[in-house]
Write a protein that holds these residues in place. Structure first.
Motif, PDB file in Angstrom:
ATOM      1  N   ARG A  65      50.916  47.567   1.694  1.00 18.46           N
ATOM      2  CA  ARG A  65      50.747  46.152   1.794  1.00 18.46           C
ATOM      3  C   ARG A  65      49.976  45.347   2.821  1.00 18.46           C
ATOM      4  O   ARG A  65      49.329  44.586   2.470  1.00 18.46           O
ATOM      5  CB  ARG A  65      52.373  45.297   1.824  1.00 18.46           C
ATOM      6  CG  ARG A  65      53.169  45.452   0.435  1.00 18.46           C
ATOM      7  CD  ARG A  65      54.438  44.629   0.472  1.00 18.46           C
ATOM      8  NE  ARG A  65      55.224  45.190  -0.467  1.00 18.46           N
ATOM      9  CZ  ARG A  65      56.446  45.517  -0.064  1.00 18.46           C
ATOM     10  NH1 ARG A  65      57.010  45.683   1.029  1.00 18.46           N
ATOM     11  NH2 ARG A  65      57.230  45.790  -1.380  1.00 18.46           N
ATOM     12  N   SER A  66      50.047  45.992   3.827  1.00 16.96           N
ATOM     13  CA  SER A  66      48.916  45.482   5.016  1.00 16.96           C
ATOM     14  C   SER A  66      47.653  45.954   4.762  1.00 16.96           C
ATOM     15  O   SER A  66      46.735  45.333   5.526  1.00 16.96           O
ATOM     16  CB  SER A  66      49.696  46.075   6.433  1.00 16.96           C
ATOM     17  OG  SER A  66      49.552  47.706   6.499  1.00 16.96           O
ATOM     18  N   ALA A  67      47.473  46.857   3.976  1.00 15.32           N
ATOM     19  CA  ALA A  67      46.261  47.360   3.510  1.00 15.32           C
ATOM     20  C   ALA A  67      45.801  46.739   2.196  1.00 15.32           C
ATOM     21  O   ALA A  67      44.572  46.798   1.787  1.00 15.32           O
ATOM     22  CB  ALA A  67      46.013  48.719   3.240  1.00 15.32           C
ATOM     23  N   GLY A  68      46.344  45.767   1.593  1.00 12.36           N
ATOM     24  CA  GLY A  68      46.158  44.867   0.750  1.00 12.36           C
ATOM     25  C   GLY A  68      46.576  45.408  -0.751  1.00 12.36           C
ATOM     26  O   GLY A  68      45.920  44.843  -1.757  1.00 12.36           O
ATOM     27  N   ARG A  70      49.363  46.623  -3.727  1.00 12.08           N
ATOM     28  CA  ARG A  70      50.710  46.252  -4.466  1.00 12.08           C
ATOM     29  C   ARG A  70      51.508  47.286  -4.849  1.00 12.08           C
ATOM     30  O   ARG A  70      51.500  47.833  -5.834  1.00 12.08           O
ATOM     31  CB  ARG A  70      50.295  45.543  -5.254  1.00 12.08           C
ATOM     32  CG  ARG A  70      49.323  43.919  -4.935  1.00 12.08           C
ATOM     33  CD  ARG A  70      48.927  43.192  -6.138  1.00 12.08           C
ATOM     34  NE  ARG A  70      49.877  42.609  -6.646  1.00 12.08           N
ATOM     35  CZ  ARG A  70      49.779  41.675  -7.711  1.00 12.08           C
ATOM     36  NH1 ARG A  70      48.714  41.471  -8.396  1.00 12.08           N
ATOM     37  NH2 ARG A  70      50.984  41.059  -8.374  1.00 12.08           N
ATOM     38  N   ALA A 137      42.006  52.572   0.118  1.00 11.49           N
ATOM     39  CA  ALA A 137      42.028  50.981  -0.185  1.00 11.49           C
ATOM     40  C   ALA A 137      40.832  50.350   0.543  1.00 11.49           C
ATOM     41  O   ALA A 137      40.408  49.367   0.134  1.00 11.49           O
ATOM     42  CB  ALA A 137      43.304  50.712   0.366  1.00 11.49           C
ATOM     43  N   SER A 138      40.295  51.066   1.609  1.00 12.19           N
ATOM     44  CA  SER A 138      39.235  50.371   2.243  1.00 12.19           C
ATOM     45  C   SER A 138      37.839  50.391   1.350  1.00 12.19           C
ATOM     46  O   SER A 138      36.865  49.606   1.913  1.00 12.19           O
ATOM     47  CB  SER A 138      38.921  51.073   3.549  1.00 12.19           C
ATOM     48  OG  SER A 138      38.361  52.309   3.454  1.00 12.19           O
TER      49      SER A 138
END
Length: 407
Positions: A65-68, A70, A137-138
């Motif tokens: 979640r901290s990486a955006g 879900r 995710a980046s």
């Protein structure tokens, strides 16, 4: 209780693949390798048994979640999480559960839970997948397809938590799946791959015998239960070796036998249990009726009563050629030429085989031996790994996903 996501005091784990690219992954690992190490150490210090991986699930969900991202929590424990979008989906899987063993180490992050420890490397598997997921995710908007992270519970119990992931649609729309497993026989920086079976099917056999009992001076007046046990102990493995193709890698080993309390008394009850393993899927499907037939034939002359419980466990992990090649190429891209190496087929069981019943994929062996000192095997209280394997694992998983999506 929540696992603290802290960087280790000594963030000196070397990234053996530094400079192999892509540039964004080099940069991500340069900044976050210490985070990956910290996740692994937090999980290692707070191990959880199968289907009780609540803190581990929470840690993974919070990091994602901290990486955006879900993440979707699975019923019970475990989660799946998609990254990117597109017509193809590549899954990457890690298992999260620990073993009921007491760790024997002086590590500052050794297990704080008596009788439970990560002596199979699942803490590393989970941290590697977290690292791969957050790194991907980046660049989610640049991915040519979707990557699904599968954090699976209960690998260490049969028939395995993979079935729960599948039942919760964790494989929906997946085109290919990959996993890594720690291997203390391989030096860190190497990844073992293999086309075909890399682990075996594993079933559990439990045989319960009954007899009227009696005096050992008059065995002809009863059913000699201990003799009957011995007949099965030696006879069943012998008969199986003549009824099954020896190339199938089938092996039956008894691990427990119990009967009697006195030297001069024929016991009334006895039990025998063991594992039955095979590398071939077709043989696995044929074993249960054959075992029942042979046990019946062996015990018929003895007069004992019996109940045979044949618990089907996990199928063999059979790497398909395309996926195994992709994983080998991923290792070479991750670390450099020579990183991928052949590996032998193991008689151990792994529930990753359930995924391969539905989609093609491959499991590889992640080298975790430092290259110095003894090689302590997995499932031993002294097992430990070289943490330089963590960035190697991250790079290999990322490259496996990218290569598969590019193809």
């Amino acid at each position: 209780m929540t696992l603290l996501q802290t960087r280790p005091d000594d963030p000196s784990v070397v990234d053996l693949g530094a400079g192999t690219g892509p540039q964004w992954l080099d940069a991500w690992l340069a900044e976050h390798t210490a985070d990956v190490v910290g996740w692994r150490r937090a999980i290692h210090a707070h191990p959880e048994l199968a289907r009780a991986e609540r803190m581990t699930t929470e840690l993974c969900a919070n990091v994602l979640r901290s990486a955006g991202l879900r993440p979707r929590l699975l019923p019970g424990t475990g989660l799946v999480c998609d990254i990117g979008s597109g017509p193809r989906t590549i899954a990457l899987r890690a298992d999260m559960d620990a073993l009921p063993l007491h760790e024997q180490s002086d590590l500052p992050f050794a297990s704080r839970t008596p009788g439970i420890a990560h002596m199979c490397g699942h803490d590393a598997h989970t941290a590697v997948l977290l690292g791969a997921g957050v790194a991907l995710a980046s660049v989610a908007d640049r991915l040519p397809g979707r990557v699904r992270l599968v954090f699976q519970p209960a690998e260490e119990v049969q028939p395995g938590g993979a079935l729960e992931v599948i039942a919760a649609d964790g494989l929906a729309d997946v085109d290919r799946i990959f996993a890594l497993h720690c291997d203390p026989r391989l030096e860190v920086g190497r990844v073992g791959t293999r086309v075909g079976p890399i682990t075996s099917a594993c079933d559990m056999l439990e045989l319960r015998l009954t007899s009227p009992g009696g005096h050992t001076s008059r065995p002809h007046l009863t059913a000699d239960l201990v003799h009957a046990l011995g007949t099965v102990i030696t006879g069943l493995p012998d008969l199986l070796s003549r009824r099954i193709d020896p190339r199938s890698g089938t092996v039956l080993v008894w691990g427990q036998v119990d009967a009697g309390h006195a030297a001069n008394a024929v016991p009334e009850v006895g039990t025998l249990s063991g594992t039955l393993r095979t590398a071939q899927h077709q043989t696995w499907n044929e074993l249960e009726p054959l075992v029942r037939q042979l046990v019946t034939a062996l015990l018929a002359p003895t007069g004992v009563g019996y109940v045979l419980e044949h618990r089907r466990g996990v199928p063999p992990v059979v790497n398909d050629p395309v996926s195994a090649d992709l994983l080998a190429r991923a290792a070479e891209r991750a670390v450099g030429p020579g990183a991928a190496t052949d590996t032998e087929q193991s008689s151990g069981g792994e529930d990753f085989g359930w995924y391969l019943e539905h989609v093609p994929g491959a499991m590889g062996r992640l080298g975790v031996w430092s290259g110095e000192g003894p090689q302590s095997d997995i499932h031993q209280p002294t097992f430990r790994l070289d943490e330089r394997a963590l960035p190697v694992g991250v790079r290999t998983m990322v490259q496996a996903a990218l290569l598969s999506l590019e193809g």
